[in-house]
Write an enzyme that holds these catalytic residues in place. Structure first.
Site: not given
Ligand code: PAF
Length: 312
Positions: A61, A64, A68, A92, A180-181, A218
């Site tokens: 998302m 970063l 990431h 979400q 894994q976080k 983040s």
């Molecule tokens: O972990 C994330 O950043 C989000 O939940 C994902 C897997 C990119 C889905 O939007």
């Protein structure tokens, strides 16, 4: 470094050697694709010309960080082509304010992806991910979505699964990489993969930590510099817990870790639980499951900090 932000200009990979050349080339010239059909046609043509090619996918998302970067690096070492996505998925998020306040440092993100060898960035807008024809699905996640984080964030994991369901259809990756976080998310995603006909192999990459131990996230930018250092007490607590289980009952070790965290000024435990690593059901004894994880969320300086450790 340069990147191409057009949806066209697709090189024609016609054999593996040429593909590898382009992969090298792409390290300084990442392709950015904003349209789902263009990305999926592009990847289809690469697969048609290179039947052995493997595609790794890192969904994000944005905002970063080095955590990431470790997913991208893992993907580049395991796959011929790495596709990353940046999409802040509204389905979400519970509260509109959280969605609106989500940081979007796109130029910095692009730089991090290029530096770590991402070949293609998928940067869609809402309509590309959820066209009007798409009906949000309710996946049978064996209640994994309702436990722990899911208990206080209704619909969150269904939202995660819907966006990944769409991405997996568009990208059709061989591997998909998750940190894994977000332990519960990784288990939920493995369940989603079981439900899909041709799902990628789900690869869970170990937590990347700050030098003092805080799990990278983040959200850490919202901590003060001092807070970032201090918040290492969470990792200290769960590593000590793991050590304690060698000569202490699991429930006592959990209790001790909770007391340690609660004694830190300004810390509030949301939860700290020992769970069966596959079902996420709470356990009281080490013998209760083949694999056990300790998952925790601690609120510190107003930030929810997630962490976990595998006990066995
Ligand atoms: O972990 C994330 O950043 C989000 O939940 C994902 C897997 C990119 C889905 O939007």
């Amino acid at each position: 470094m340069f990147y191409n932000c057009k949806d066209t200009a697709v090189p024609n990979y016609n054999n593996h050697a040429v593909l590898l050349f382009f992969k090298y080339f792409y390290r300084i010239y990442m392709h950015i694709i904003k349209t789902a059909n263009v990305l999926s046609d592009y990847l289809t043509s690469i697969r048609r010309d290179n039947p052995k090619v493997t595609i790794g996918f890192v969904p994000t998302m944005g905002a970063l960080h080095e955590g990431h970067a470790s997913l991208v690096t893992e993907s580049t070492s395991k796959s011929d082509i790495t596709v990353c996505s940046i999409f802040v998925n509204p389905t979400q998020f519970g509260e509109a304010a959280d969605l609106d306040n989500y940081p979007k440092p796109i130029e910095k993100d692009i730089e991090l992806l290029m530096d770590n060898g991402c070949d293609i960035l998928f940067l869609p807008d809402y309509n590309q991910v959820y066209p009007t024809s798409y009906v949000q699905q309710k996946f049978n996640l064996n209640d994994l979505d309702l436990k722990i984080e899911g208990a206080s964030r209704p619909g969150h994991f269904q939202g995660v699964c819907n966006v990944l369901f769409r991405f997996f259809h568009i990208v059709k990756p061989d591997f998909a990489f998750f940190g894994q976080k977000d332990y519960q998310q990784s288990i939920v995603v493995k369940r989603l993969a079981e439900l899909m006909d041709s799902a990628p192999e789900i690869v869970v990459v170990p937590i990347k930590r700050e030098p003092h131990g805080l799990a990278m996230s983040s959200r850490n930018v919202r901590l003060s510099e001092k807070g970032k250092m201090n918040a290492a007490f969470i990792y200290k607590a769960i590593t000590q817990l793991k050590e304690d289980t060698e000569d202490m009952a699991l429930t006592d070790a959990v209790q001790k870790a909770k007391q340690f965290i609660s004694a830190q000024k300004g810390a509030r435990i949301d939860y700290l639980l020992a769970v069966d690593a596959s079902t996420l059901n709470e356990v009281s004894h080490l013998e209760e499951a083949d694999s056990i994880a300790v998952v925790t969320v601690v609120e510190y300086e107003g930030v929810r900090l997630l962490d976990n450790i595998i006990l066995k």
